[in-house]
Motif scaffolding. Structure first.
Motif, short mmCIF file in Angstrom:
data_model
loop_
_atom_site.label_atom_id
_atom_site.label_comp_id
_atom_site.label_asym_id
_atom_site.label_seq_id
_atom_site.Cartn_x
_atom_site.Cartn_y
_atom_site.Cartn_z
N ASP A 55 54.26 56.61 15.12
CA ASP A 55 53.60 57.80 16.19
C ASP A 55 54.98 58.55 16.58
O ASP A 55 54.61 57.48 18.02
CB ASP A 55 51.75 57.52 16.79
CG ASP A 55 51.16 58.89 16.99
OD1 ASP A 55 52.10 59.66 17.72
OD2 ASP A 55 50.23 59.04 17.42
N GLY B 127 47.78 69.42 13.88
CA GLY B 127 48.22 68.22 14.84
C GLY B 127 48.90 67.42 14.69
O GLY B 127 48.61 66.53 12.80
N THR B 128 48.69 65.98 15.23
CA THR B 128 49.00 64.97 14.97
C THR B 128 48.20 63.35 14.70
O THR B 128 48.22 63.13 13.35
CB THR B 128 50.46 63.47 16.62
OG1 THR B 128 50.48 64.86 16.82
CG2 THR B 128 51.06 62.73 15.55
N GLN B 129 47.35 64.57 14.39
CA GLN B 129 46.08 64.02 14.39
C GLN B 129 45.64 64.00 12.95
O GLN B 129 45.47 62.77 11.89
CB GLN B 129 44.74 64.08 14.82
CG GLN B 129 43.77 63.18 14.37
CD GLN B 129 43.14 62.15 15.27
OE1 GLN B 129 44.10 62.28 15.63
NE2 GLN B 129 42.61 60.92 14.49
N TYR C 201 46.15 54.24 20.28
CA TYR C 201 45.04 55.47 20.69
C TYR C 201 43.72 55.51 19.98
O TYR C 201 43.78 55.40 18.47
CB TYR C 201 45.87 56.82 19.91
CG TYR C 201 45.68 58.00 20.10
CD1 TYR C 201 45.07 58.38 21.19
CD2 TYR C 201 45.53 58.40 19.16
CE1 TYR C 201 44.44 59.54 20.82
CE2 TYR C 201 45.10 60.29 18.76
CZ TYR C 201 44.82 60.35 19.91
OH TYR C 201 44.25 61.97 19.72
N ILE D 131 52.94 52.86 18.28
CA ILE D 131 53.64 54.07 19.11
C ILE D 131 54.85 53.40 19.47
O ILE D 131 54.22 52.87 21.12
CB ILE D 131 52.26 54.41 19.94
CG1 ILE D 131 50.85 55.07 19.01
CG2 ILE D 131 52.81 55.78 20.39
CD1 ILE D 131 49.29 55.62 20.11
N SER E 54 51.40 69.37 20.72
CA SER E 54 50.76 68.86 21.85
C SER E 54 51.38 68.31 23.30
O SER E 54 50.57 68.85 23.94
CB SER E 54 49.61 67.60 21.25
OG SER E 54 48.96 68.60 19.76
N LYS E 55 51.53 67.05 23.14
CA LYS E 55 52.41 66.36 24.14
C LYS E 55 53.32 67.23 25.17
O LYS E 55 52.86 68.02 26.26
CB LYS E 55 52.28 65.11 23.84
CG LYS E 55 51.43 64.30 23.47
CD LYS E 55 50.09 64.55 23.97
CE LYS E 55 49.21 63.87 23.61
NZ LYS E 55 47.94 64.30 24.09
N ASN F 60 50.40 54.80 23.90
CA ASN F 60 49.01 55.19 24.29
C ASN F 60 48.97 54.22 24.41
O ASN F 60 48.28 54.14 22.85
CB ASN F 60 49.28 57.07 24.09
CG ASN F 60 47.86 57.45 24.65
OD1 ASN F 60 47.13 56.36 25.34
ND2 ASN F 60 47.55 57.97 23.96
N ARG G 66 47.87 73.38 17.68
CA ARG G 66 47.32 72.10 16.84
C ARG G 66 48.92 72.01 15.64
O ARG G 66 48.31 72.33 14.44
CB ARG G 66 46.16 72.20 15.30
CG ARG G 66 44.36 72.79 16.91
CD ARG G 66 44.59 71.73 17.65
NE ARG G 66 44.49 69.76 17.51
CZ ARG G 66 45.17 69.12 17.25
NH1 ARG G 66 45.78 69.17 18.37
NH2 ARG G 66 44.56 68.26 16.52
N TYR H 253 50.56 50.74 11.92
CA TYR H 253 50.71 52.22 12.85
C TYR H 253 51.05 51.91 14.37
O TYR H 253 50.18 51.05 15.17
CB TYR H 253 49.16 53.08 12.96
CG TYR H 253 48.60 54.15 13.90
CD1 TYR H 253 49.68 55.36 13.73
CD2 TYR H 253 48.48 53.18 15.06
CE1 TYR H 253 49.44 56.28 14.70
CE2 TYR H 253 48.15 54.80 15.71
CZ TYR H 253 48.85 55.94 16.03
OH TYR H 253 48.02 56.52 17.36
N SER I 277 54.55 61.05 18.80
CA SER I 277 54.21 61.74 19.76
C SER I 277 54.29 62.37 21.09
O SER I 277 54.77 63.61 21.61
CB SER I 277 52.53 61.91 19.75
OG SER I 277 51.70 61.49 18.75
N PHE I 278 55.46 60.90 21.51
CA PHE I 278 55.72 61.64 23.18
C PHE I 278 57.53 61.12 23.78
O PHE I 278 57.51 60.81 24.11
CB PHE I 278 54.71 60.67 24.15
CG PHE I 278 53.25 60.01 23.80
CD1 PHE I 278 52.74 61.23 25.07
CD2 PHE I 278 52.91 59.47 23.71
CE1 PHE I 278 51.54 61.28 25.06
CE2 PHE I 278 51.60 59.39 23.40
CZ PHE I 278 51.03 60.25 23.87
C1 LIG Z 1 49.13 58.66 20.45
C2 LIG Z 1 49.13 60.37 19.53
N1 LIG Z 1 48.83 60.24 18.42
C3 LIG Z 1 48.24 61.27 18.39
C4 LIG Z 1 47.76 62.00 19.57
C5 LIG Z 1 47.12 63.30 18.69
O1 LIG Z 1 47.69 64.13 19.09
P1 LIG Z 1 47.27 65.84 17.94
O2 LIG Z 1 46.63 67.11 19.20
O3 LIG Z 1 48.83 66.51 18.33
O4 LIG Z 1 47.11 66.02 17.34
C6 LIG Z 1 47.80 61.79 20.34
C7 LIG Z 1 47.38 62.74 21.81
O5 LIG Z 1 45.98 62.49 22.61
C8 LIG Z 1 47.96 60.61 20.91
O6 LIG Z 1 48.37 60.06 22.27
#
Ligand SMILES: Cc1ncc(COP(=O)(O)O)c(C=O)c1O
Length: 484
Positions: free
Chosen positions: A284, A180-182, A206, A251, A317-318, A256, A325, A249, A286-287
């Motif tokens: 990041d 996952g991105t996390q 986030y 986004i 994930s999105k 988000n 994951r 960091y 993610s979107f």
């Molecule tokens: C900006 C941002 N980064 C990371 C994540 C986490 O993503 P992942 O499910 O890929 O770990 C999210 C999930 O909401 C997010 O909004």
């Protein structure tokens, strides 16, 4: 981790607990108990925390000790408090409750709960066929141990190809597959942020990124986004120059929670400034796949990077499914090697099967992502219409992509409203969750990942409790107290 909370701290968290909706119908002790349950429900009071002694809390709240005693008794009876004579009382989960997808606990029979705490979509229909096809591919890997700390080469290559298509030539060696991105963020922080190092983040941002930074004990400063217009270029670049953070960091795509998209010009200037200030720029993405109105996207931040200052992170994930994951880091090949070495000390490698599912999904990317965009566009529009009808005094920027709308409320009511909404079956993530210092009470994040009917019903319920809040005295803005 916080293990105990003082009377004055809990009093501050509780805010105007005695003026919550419905309060006129219940005695003080019941209102106090309900407010503590509300804090647990929205994650602002953690589990396993020792609450202050009854006398201390009574003094801090200006109520009688009998009231606090009765509230604690009610919390014990409802299963939210464990007490040991002479030792104290700890917050806990009631029997029969579980942790919901949002990470918050929820009753098992909570079927009617509309969860707007979580900004993620259900899996696309293509997931099961992709998983079947991946299982067919699995035998190719079964003859080896199955540990690939940097990820399967075929998935790294597929992710690299997507970057190349977006205009940043990328090789498989520049991609690290993560859980996952996390985890991508966590690994990057482990590599680049020594304990106590200065870090710059957006606010709002986030919440789990803030959690990852807190785990590194980073010294965080913020750049505030304007609700209507997003980043202020001069202030953002000025903050970089003044604080010279070790890492920033950001986004950049459909941020988000605000939904803003960083313009190309600022991307370029941000990279140049980060180079001048010696800052690693963690972007990041993610979107990035979820542009809803305009297919034209600004170039990826990495396009402007000539000094390996940019680490891009992203994942599936999105646009696909969070349950996979699967995330990644794009960086220079040597940096990817160093991140992979750190990663071995964390969880060795990502699961082979899930990576094969990801490969399958990426092969069908264009149809999956365009269906996801159409779905989100419809849901966003339904949410916007419902908000305009039901809560016309709220103001918001209509995001051109992503999955979240950041509403500016008609008062500093976000936490109180979230607690009240829980009572009518809507789980919300109040504004302060997206900041650092208890501010953002005038804001609420509303994701549009649920079906349109659920969103419309959620807004109807939120509007009903919003109007109840008016019957109680309007919570006034108060300067947040410092918590040591
Ligand atoms: C900006 C941002 N980064 C990371 C994540 C986490 O993503 P992942 O499910 O890929 O770990 C999210 C999930 O909401 C997010 O909004």
């Amino acid at each position: 981790m916080t293990t105990s909370v003082r009377g004055d701290q809990l009093a501050r968290l509780l805010g105007r607990w005695h003026s919550l909706p419905g309060r006129h119908r219940s005695p003080d002790y019941a209102a106090l108990g309900a407010a503590v349950r509300g804090l647990l429900a929205d994650g602002r009071l953690a589990l396993g925390v020792r609450l202050p002694a009854e006398r201390e809390l009574a003094e801090a709240l200006g109520v009688s000790r009998t009231t606090v005693s009765a509230a604690y008794r009610a919390l014990r009876e409802s299963g939210h408090l464990n007490s040991r004579r002479g030792a104290g009382s700890w917050t806990t989960l009631p029997n029969g409750h579980r942790v919901a997808t949002s990470g918050l606990w929820t009753p098992d029979d909570d079927l009617d709960m509309i969860d707007l705490g979580c900004a993620a979509s259900a899996a696309p229909v293509e997931l099961v066929p992709a998983a079947r096809a991946a299982a067919d591919e699995l035998p190719r890997y079964l003859g080896s141990a199955g540990y690939h700390p940097a990820g399967l080469t075929e998935l790294r290559a597929a992710v690299a190809e997507a970057y190349t298509t977006r205009g940043v030539p990328t090789s498989a060696e520049q991609i690290l597959i993560t859980s996952g991105t996390q985890q991508a963020l966590d690994l990057v922080l482990r590599l680049t942020v020594p304990v106590g190092a200065p870090v710059l983040v957006e606010t709002p941002t986030y919440p789990n990124a803030l959690a990852a930074l807190a785990a590194r004990r980073a010294r965080i400063s913020t750049h505030g986004l304007d609700t209507a217009t997003g980043w202020d270029a001069e202030l953002l670049l000025g903050a970089l120059r003044q604080t010279r953070p070790r890492l920033a960091y950001v986004i950049t795509e459909f941020q988000n929670p605000t939904g803003h998209l960083m313009p190309a010009e600022l991307r370029e200037r941000m990279v140049a400034t980060a180079h001048a200030t010696g800052t690693e720029l963690v972007v990041d993405e993610s979107f990035v796949d979820l542009s809803l109105d305009n297919p034209e996207m600004p170039p990826p931040v990495a396009v402007f990077d000539r000094h390996s200052r940019v680490l891009s992170i992203g994942g599936m994930s999105k646009a696909y499914w969070g349950g996979l994951r699967i995330g990644w880091v794009r960086a220079s090949a040597p940096l990817v090697q160093r991140l992979a070495a750190i990663r071995v000390g964390v969880d060795m490698a990502s699961p082979v099967l899930e990576q094969l599912v990801a490969v399958q999904l990426l092969q069908a990317a264009s149809s999956i992502v365009s269906a996801r965009r159409a779905q989100l566009q419809f849901r966003r529009d339904a949410l916007v219409t419902a908000l305009r009808e039901q809560l016309p005094e709220w103001r918001f920027f209509i995001p051109g992509g992503g999955v979240t709308l950041w509403a500016e409320l008609d008062g500093p009511i976000s936490s109180a409203l979230s607690r009240a909404a829980e009572d009518v079956g809507v789980r919300l993530a109040p504004g302060p969750r997206f900041g650092l210092d208890g501010t953002l009470e005038r804001f609420l994040r509303l994701p549009f990942t649920l079906p349109a009917d659920d969103l419309v019903e959620a807004v109807r319920r939120i509007a009903s409790v919003r109007h109840d809040l008016d019957r109680a005295p309007r919570p006034a803005w108060r300067t947040p107290a410092v918590i040591a």
